[in-house]
Write a protein that holds these residues in place. Structure first.
Motif, PDB file in Angstrom:
ATOM      1  N   GLY A  18      36.967  46.291  40.392  1.00  0.00           N
ATOM      2  CA  GLY A  18      36.622  45.362  41.463  1.00  0.00           C
ATOM      3  C   GLY A  18      36.238  43.987  40.968  1.00  0.00           C
ATOM      4  O   GLY A  18      35.263  43.391  41.443  1.00  0.00           O
ATOM      5  N   PHE A  19      36.968  43.466  39.997  1.00  0.00           N
ATOM      6  CA  PHE A  19      36.757  42.123  39.476  1.00  0.00           C
ATOM      7  C   PHE A  19      38.056  41.694  38.785  1.00  0.00           C
ATOM      8  O   PHE A  19      38.976  42.500  38.611  1.00  0.00           O
ATOM      9  N   ASN A  20      38.112  40.434  38.367  1.00  0.00           N
ATOM     10  CA  ASN A  20      39.324  39.949  37.711  1.00  0.00           C
ATOM     11  C   ASN A  20      38.977  38.768  36.804  1.00  0.00           C
ATOM     12  O   ASN A  20      37.959  38.103  36.990  1.00  0.00           O
ATOM     13  N   HIS A  21      39.815  38.535  35.809  1.00  0.00           N
ATOM     14  CA  HIS A  21      39.714  37.346  34.955  1.00  0.00           C
ATOM     15  C   HIS A  21      40.693  36.293  35.479  1.00  0.00           C
ATOM     16  O   HIS A  21      41.778  36.610  35.960  1.00  0.00           O
ATOM     17  N   GLY A  22      40.317  35.029  35.342  1.00  0.00           N
ATOM     18  CA  GLY A  22      41.314  33.994  35.509  1.00  0.00           C
ATOM     19  C   GLY A  22      42.234  33.966  34.294  1.00  0.00           C
ATOM     20  O   GLY A  22      41.881  34.467  33.226  1.00  0.00           O
ATOM     21  N   PHE A  23      43.423  33.412  34.479  1.00  0.00           N
ATOM     22  CA  PHE A  23      44.308  33.292  33.307  1.00  0.00           C
ATOM     23  C   PHE A  23      45.145  32.017  33.385  1.00  0.00           C
ATOM     24  O   PHE A  23      46.314  31.973  33.028  1.00  0.00           O
ATOM     25  N   ALA A  24      44.495  30.948  33.871  1.00  0.00           N
ATOM     26  CA  ALA A  24      45.164  29.641  33.885  1.00  0.00           C
ATOM     27  C   ALA A  24      45.461  29.209  32.450  1.00  0.00           C
ATOM     28  O   ALA A  24      44.778  29.612  31.507  1.00  0.00           O
ATOM     29  N   PRO A  25      46.480  28.370  32.274  1.00  0.00           N
ATOM     30  CA  PRO A  25      46.911  28.026  30.905  1.00  0.00           C
ATOM     31  C   PRO A  25      46.038  26.985  30.210  1.00  0.00           C
ATOM     32  O   PRO A  25      46.287  26.636  29.063  1.00  0.00           O
ATOM     33  N   ASP A  26      44.977  26.495  30.903  1.00  0.00           N
ATOM     34  CA  ASP A  26      44.227  25.382  30.315  1.00  0.00           C
ATOM     35  C   ASP A  26      43.154  25.814  29.329  1.00  0.00           C
ATOM     36  O   ASP A  26      42.515  24.970  28.682  1.00  0.00           O
ATOM     37  N   ARG A  27      42.899  27.136  29.200  1.00  0.00           N
ATOM     38  CA  ARG A  27      41.856  27.594  28.273  1.00  0.00           C
ATOM     39  C   ARG A  27      42.139  29.039  27.885  1.00  0.00           C
ATOM     40  O   ARG A  27      42.886  29.741  28.587  1.00  0.00           O
ATOM     41  N   PRO A  28      41.542  29.528  26.799  1.00  0.00           N
ATOM     42  CA  PRO A  28      41.747  30.929  26.406  1.00  0.00           C
ATOM     43  C   PRO A  28      41.231  31.888  27.485  1.00  0.00           C
ATOM     44  O   PRO A  28      40.311  31.560  28.243  1.00  0.00           O
ATOM     45  N   VAL A  29      41.800  33.070  27.515  1.00  0.00           N
ATOM     46  CA  VAL A  29      41.424  34.051  28.544  1.00  0.00           C
ATOM     47  C   VAL A  29      39.934  34.370  28.473  1.00  0.00           C
ATOM     48  O   VAL A  29      39.265  34.507  29.512  1.00  0.00           O
TER      49      VAL A  29
END
Length: 571
Positions: free
Chosen positions: A114-125
């Motif tokens: 019930g959660f998630n990480h962002g994974f935009a390309p501007d920074r490490p995961v």
């Protein structure tokens, strides 16, 4: 398996369903200690729960209903709330914000995330922000082994999620689904392949979710408008006098929607304020006097009982508010503990069952709750034989034609007193002690007949007491039987949208409606807000969408029995 040979502790890590039947007294004490350590950190357990010592349980919030377990090597973090009869089997993972209904089975090696990480390309995961929409699972759901359920998913009532499925989208009620990504396979009711859920269920689920988000955003404002900074007291609504119940309602609303005490004081200050109001001689909590100090109680009757309606209700409201704060009464309720079995029976016989069944049922609610609260403080919560006398009297006085106590009144109120008194009686006795109501099908017949009376249940005429006193018996009966369940669900579906529309921005709910008498009236306030929030949960659970609310009542209107430790001492 021989019951005479003690089973090794590790056996229960993998077969926790056997713990209740086969654990030794020493193993039970160890388990109670494990749960107490979690309770000390804010967890809440219903009766007959089990948490394996081999599980990794590190929650921010953990609330488990009756008969639930977390097996060995399960991993639980974040915010987990369950109904009754839920299982987290070996090696399963439950993380983030997850709400389970009743009867949810999570298979081994499954993950509810019930959660998630962002994974935009501007920074490490590993530097990305975390998000959490939460996972909601309805009642009677089987999640097979090696299933993955992703954040933001709602799984409806009665679903089966096939082994190895990866669930990325909402699953309608009654759906059997499988695959990666998971897709509908068939409908459990018909066996036909379909992706359709119950008519209107999705729209109603979305409506209650939107309401809950709105209520949470405005909860602090709703409470703050009813705080009188000059007197340091809560009022039901601006301009009203300060009352003990208003303070308790503020605590219940904050617990439901904010997950914390009202912000005007610390939790310790709230608890000490309420504890200081209790009269040491009787154990009752009187209403405030004119200067804000505890008021006077009337003189006791010959048997020692003190007849004061506000103080009688405070046994419920203050006791449960203190429980939400992790505290207890400072003194036992002596007025209840001193009644002998004979005196108790005499009082029961003298109550106005045929003319004012609500008054009679409310007295039973008060005495039974007092005995329950006393069990938290003393080894003698009631006089010898008194509790047995209460339930013996109730069981032998139930009307087998109505399933309730007392009689229907004259034409001007018909079943109103009968049903409303029945709710109060059942709440404090059978429901609070986890016992099944006798003649429950006849009770459902009576309550459904009452629910069709347009004087109380037509648009513009409902008030919180009348709706609650139908919703709770229907919900309670539905935990044991499907008798007339479709009619109960239909009534709940009619009520819910009307109630949700009555929320007033920044002010909450009024108890009744304009032109409707009784209670504190139609102006929005704490009592109406607390009661309607609980009613919404009950109705949503009857419909099968309560998980979308993200809250579950834990106070006066909690659906589960009271904490098992106190009940066990009474029994």
């Amino acid at each position: 398996m021989s019951s005479e040979t003690p089973l090794d502790d590790s056996y229960f890590d993998y077969c926790p369903w056997d713990f209740e039947r086969h654990a030794t007294p020493e193993q039970r004490m160890t388990q109670a200690g494990r749960q107490q350590r979690l309770t000390d950190k804010g967890a809440d357990f219903g009766p007959q729960c089990f948490v394996s010592a081999a599980a990794g349980v590190f929650p921010d919030t953990l609330r488990m209903g009756a008969n639930c377990y977390i097996a060995g090597h399960a991993y639980v973090t974040g915010e987990l709330t369950t109904g009754s009869d839920c299982t987290v089997n070996p090696y399963a993972t439950v993380r983030g914000r997850v709400v389970l209904g009743n009867g949810v089975r999570i298979g081994a090696h499954s993950s509810l995330l019930g959660f998630n990480h962002g994974f935009a390309p501007d920074r490490p995961v590993h530097r990305q922000p975390m998000t959490s929409k939460g996972i909601t699972v309805g009642d009677d759901v089987w999640i097979g082994s090696n299933v993955v359920v992703l954040d933001g998913v709602t799984i409806g009532d009665h679903c089966v999620i096939g082994a190895g499925a990866v669930v990325t989208k909402d699953v309608p009620p009654w759906t059997v689904t499988a695959g990666n990504p998971a897709r509908p396979v068939r409908d459990r009711r018909t066996g036909r392949t379909t992706g359709a859920g119950a008519p209107g269920a999705s729209g109603l689920a979305d409506a209650v979710a939107r309401f809950a988000d709105q209520a949470r955003e405005q909860a602090a404002a709703v409470i703050d408008r009813c705080w009188n900074a000059e007197t340091g007291r809560y009022v039901d609504r601006p301009g009203a006098r300060a009352t003990v119940r208003a303070h308790c309602d503020a605590i219940e609303i904050a617990d439901l929607l904010l997950g914390s005490p009202p912000p005007q004081m610390s939790g310790t200050e709230h608890a000490e304020r309420l504890r200081s109001l209790q009269d040491p001689a009787t154990g009752l909590v009187p209403e405030y006097g004119p200067d804000g100090s505890p008021g006077a109680l009337p003189a006791p009757s010959a048997d020692g009982w003190v007849g004061d309606p506000a103080a009688e209700y405070h046994v419920l409201s203050v006791g449960y508010a203190l429980g939400l704060l992790g505290a207890r009464f400072a003194h036992p309720v002596h007025a209840a503990a001193r009644l002998t079995a004979a005196q108790l029976t005499a009082r029961l016989e003298a109550l106005p069952w045929r003319t004012r069944a609500w008054t009679a049922g409310a007295w039973v609610d008060c005495w039974a709750t007092a005995a329950y609260r006393n069990a938290e403080l003393t080894d003698a919560p009631a006089a010898p034989g008194a509790l047995e006398a209460l339930f013996g009297w109730l069981l032998t006085r139930t009307d087998p034609t109505t399933g309730l106590w007392g009689a229907a009144g004259p034409a001007d109120d018909a079943r109103l007193q009968l049903v409303n008194g029945g709710y109060r009686l059942i709440r404090g006795s059978f429901a609070q002690f986890g016992l099944q109501v006798p003649y429950s099908e006849r009770m459902v017949d009576t309550v459904l007949a009452h629910s069709r009376d347009p004087r109380w249940f037509s648009p513009g005429r409902e008030n919180a007491c009348n709706v609650l006193d139908v919703a709770h018996p229907l919900w309670l009966a539905g935990q044991h039987s499907d008798y007339r369940a479709a009619e109960a669900r239909s009534w709940a579906e009619q009520q819910l949208p009307r109630i949700l529309d009555r929320w007033q921005t920044g002010a909450g709910f009024g108890f009744g409606q304009a032109g409707e008498g009784g209670g504190p009236g139609h102006h929005p306030g704490l009592q109406g807000t607390e009661m309607w929030l609980a009613i919404i949960w009950l109705l949503a659970d009857i419909v099968g969408v309560a998980g979308r609310l993200g809250y579950r009542p834990r106070g006066v209107h909690r659906p589960e029995p009271g904490p098992w430790a106190a009940i066990a001492r009474l029994c």
